[in-house]
Design a protein around this motif. Structure first.
Motif, PDB file in Angstrom:
ATOM      1  N   ARG A 322       0.850  -1.358   0.112  1.00 32.18           N
ATOM      2  CA  ARG A 322       0.055   0.095   0.377  1.00 32.18           C
ATOM      3  C   ARG A 322       0.920   1.152   0.083  1.00 32.18           C
ATOM      4  O   ARG A 322       0.661   2.314  -0.739  1.00 32.18           O
ATOM      5  CB  ARG A 322      -0.935  -0.068   1.239  1.00 32.18           C
ATOM      6  CG  ARG A 322      -2.072  -1.028   1.055  1.00 32.18           C
ATOM      7  CD  ARG A 322      -3.004  -1.027   2.188  1.00 32.18           C
ATOM      8  NE  ARG A 322      -3.986  -1.960   2.065  1.00 32.18           N
ATOM      9  CZ  ARG A 322      -5.262  -1.592   1.332  1.00 32.18           C
ATOM     10  NH1 ARG A 322      -5.423  -0.630   0.838  1.00 32.18           N
ATOM     11  NH2 ARG A 322      -6.015  -2.471   1.100  1.00 32.18           N
ATOM     12  N   CYS A 325       2.181   2.022  -3.332  1.00 34.58           N
ATOM     13  CA  CYS A 325       0.606   2.650  -4.141  1.00 34.58           C
ATOM     14  C   CYS A 325       0.379   3.743  -3.855  1.00 34.58           C
ATOM     15  O   CYS A 325      -0.541   4.483  -4.603  1.00 34.58           O
ATOM     16  CB  CYS A 325      -0.448   1.472  -4.166  1.00 34.58           C
ATOM     17  SG  CYS A 325      -0.292  -0.172  -4.943  1.00 34.58           S
ATOM     18  N   PRO A 329      -5.194   2.097   4.191  1.00 36.20           N
ATOM     19  CA  PRO A 329      -5.763   0.814   4.642  1.00 36.20           C
ATOM     20  C   PRO A 329      -7.178   0.638   4.256  1.00 36.20           C
ATOM     21  O   PRO A 329      -7.750  -0.159   4.034  1.00 36.20           O
ATOM     22  CB  PRO A 329      -5.533   0.652   6.098  1.00 36.20           C
ATOM     23  CG  PRO A 329      -5.402   2.054   6.686  1.00 36.20           C
ATOM     24  CD  PRO A 329      -4.780   2.804   5.445  1.00 36.20           C
ATOM     25  N   LEU A 333      -8.263  -2.878  -2.360  1.00 35.23           N
ATOM     26  CA  LEU A 333      -7.115  -2.970  -3.136  1.00 35.23           C
ATOM     27  C   LEU A 333      -6.985  -4.474  -3.705  1.00 35.23           C
ATOM     28  O   LEU A 333      -6.822  -5.640  -2.904  1.00 35.23           O
ATOM     29  CB  LEU A 333      -5.785  -2.933  -2.387  1.00 35.23           C
ATOM     30  CG  LEU A 333      -4.260  -3.098  -3.240  1.00 35.23           C
ATOM     31  CD1 LEU A 333      -4.437  -2.114  -4.308  1.00 35.23           C
ATOM     32  CD2 LEU A 333      -3.248  -2.654  -2.101  1.00 35.23           C
TER      33      LEU A 333
END
Length: 537
Positions: A322, A325, A329, A333
């Motif tokens: 994450r 990216c 949270p 995804l």
């Protein structure tokens, strides 16, 4: 002669593994070499160097050697000849085309500098106007020469690409040699297979192995011929063939009718020399038994992940999925990890994004800048979802499971191809150990497994609407699917340590006089791995 660090007195025997790649990126081969060495075998892994120099390093207690492999036999005879009838103005295939094109570029570069010099020259410079006229004439000549060179270069390119192996002559040529030589026809149809023999065979003979572990169909012949030569010298060598895929189900090279018949003939000729066969799934084991009339079922060694500690000295503090990216949270995804290619079906994940508001897709792929991936990015931009598509490179194999665990869904959208139908591929097990709910296409073996375990949803391959349905179902109740991993023994059976035990049983059965194994999976590696090792396909 044994390598430094190998104890010839205590080693259970010398195992030489053969693979037709550069080892990095092939996690099955890496894991096999490491675990065999940990079990007490002296392991030398021979691979193909991507450059003209040999390379060597340690992989745990196994020695990796990459051998340079010139491949002149891989070139067909027509590639050395001019296509006078079809492309009469093409340059000869001698390298002169690139030389001429570069010469024209150099000429133009010189003209540009001379033009700049004249532009700043003093007005009273002698013959200034004459020099300017001459320069313009040269520029015109350079332009015309460049067009001529480009045209001839284009003709050469067309001549090279235009030669197909599916015309009536080539089909007749293939059939003729099949009738004349039977399974030996590969010597005429695919002589490039000899390049592997000439590079690996002498080294293999010099190493004098007790057991040869040949990975996949090209190396089967190399290993079998080494076994034959050893027998002629009075040495017994055992041959294990590790079949990674079903050759009749491999997509052959485009426009080459010779490729598949040649490789199948090569495999049929040398399969009888294997003392044992290993493969990646029960379905493929059954196909191999029928294809080659094997007397026993091949041992199944799944492409399961290695959950042991990272190699000594390896860095293990890379940013998470994450973080890479750039999302928190709370964002749904979806992740795909593996090779990026059209038959892997990644386009469906991009096409579905407009129907999945707020969801992000991470593609962890082998070639982030490949034309195929660039096309996926372009399509995402057309759909207005480019900010929700993230393309990332591979991470080291010991980081893969933890890295993927940050996602909400693991996606495997592969399309219907014969080899896709019969195997549980590496990413399936990596997703499972990351405890990800799965969304998988309806290729047979994987779909049946997911339905039986309840760890995810199955959708019709290449059906965007059904893919969206499956993703929505998983995102609506992820805990339901994650609970499947609590089934006793499920994940334990999907570990590399369990598979390494199967492999060691095969070795031990073939060499029963050797000492007993040390504990499988004992994390005693003391050396480095190459830093470019990545997730597998």
């Amino acid at each position: 002669m044994r390598f430094d660090g190998a104890d010839g007195a205590t080693a259970r025997g010398r195992v030489v593994m053969l693979v037709d790649n550069a080892v990095n990126g092939d996690s099955r081969v890496q894991k096999a070499a490491r675990s065999a060495a940990e079990a007490g075998w002296e392991v030398i892994l021979l691979g193909r160097s991507p450059v003209t120099e040999p390379r060597e390093w340690l992989l745990g207690q196994a020695r990796v050697r990459l051998l340079p492999m010139p491949d002149p036999l891989a070139r067909r005879r027509h590639e050395f000849r001019r296509a006078w009838l079809r492309w009469p103005l093409a340059y000869p295939p001698s390298g002169i085309a690139a030389h001429r094109a570069q010469s024209v570029r150099a000429w133009r570069a010189d003209l540009a500098v001379r033009a700049a010099q004249l532009a700043v020259a003093a007005p009273r410079t002698p013959h200034l106007e004459l020099r300017r006229r001459w320069l313009r004439a040269e520029e015109l000549a350079a332009g015309l020469t460049g067009k001529w060179v480009s045209f001839r270069y284009w003709q050469l390119t067309r001549a090279r690409k235009g030669r197909k192996f599916r015309n009536p002559w080539d089909l007749a040529y293939t059939r003729f040699w099949q009738l004349v030589k039977g399974d030996g026809a590969w010597r005429r149809l695919e002589p490039g297979l000899w390049d592997y023999e000439l590079a690996f065979g002498p080294v293999l003979d010099e190493l004098r192995p007790d057991l040869i572990h040949a990975n996949d169909f090209r190396m089967l012949g190399v290993g079998a011929r080494a076994k034959i030569r050893a027998a002629a010298q009075g040495r017994k060598v055992k041959l294990v063939w590790d079949a990674h895929e079903f050759l009749p189900g491999v997509q052959p090279w485009k426009d080459n009718a010779r490729w598949l018949p040649a490789h199948r003939a090569h495999e049929r000729e040398y399969a009888p020399y294997a003392d044992a066969v290993m493969t990646v799934s029960a379905g493929l084991a059954e196909l191999l038994r029928r294809e080659h009339g094997l007397s026993e079922d091949p041992a199944v060694v799944l492409n399961a992940p290695d959950l042991g500690p990272p190699p000594a000295g390896a860095e293990d503090d890379a940013p998470g999925l994450r973080e890479r990216c750039g999302i928190g949270p709370e964002m749904p995804l979806l992740v795909y990890s593996g090779v990026a290619a059209p038959k892997r079906g990644l386009g469906i994940m991009v096409e579905a994004l407009p129907e999945l508001p707020g969801a992000h897709v991470a593609l962890v792929v082998n070639k982030p800048d490949s034309p195929y991936v660039v096309g996926l990015r372009a399509r995402a931009a057309e759909l207005g979802v480019a900010d929700r598509l993230h393309v990332l490179p591979y991470v080291p194999h010991w980081q893969v499971v933890r890295f993927l665990s940050a996602a909400d869904v693991g996606v495997i959208p592969i399309q219907h191809w014969p080899n896709h139908e019969i195997a549980l591929i590496t990413k399936f097990f990596e997703y499972s150990h990351a405890r990800l709910p799965l969304v998988v296409s309806d290729v047979r073996t994987m779909a049946d497994t997911v339905r039986s375990t309840g760890q995810g949803e199955v959708f019709r391959a290449e059906d965007v609407a059904d893919h969206v349905r499956a993703v929505r179902a998983v995102l609506a109740d992820p805990a339901r699917y994650r609970a499947a991993y609590d089934q006793p023994g499920l994940l334990e059976s999907w570990t590399w340590s369990a598979q390494a035990a199967v492999m060691d049983e095969v070795y031990t059965r073939l060499l029963p006089e050797r000492p007993a194994a040390v504990r499988i999976g004992d994390p005693r590696a003391t050396s480095e791995v190459q830093p470019s090792v990545g997730a597998n396909t």
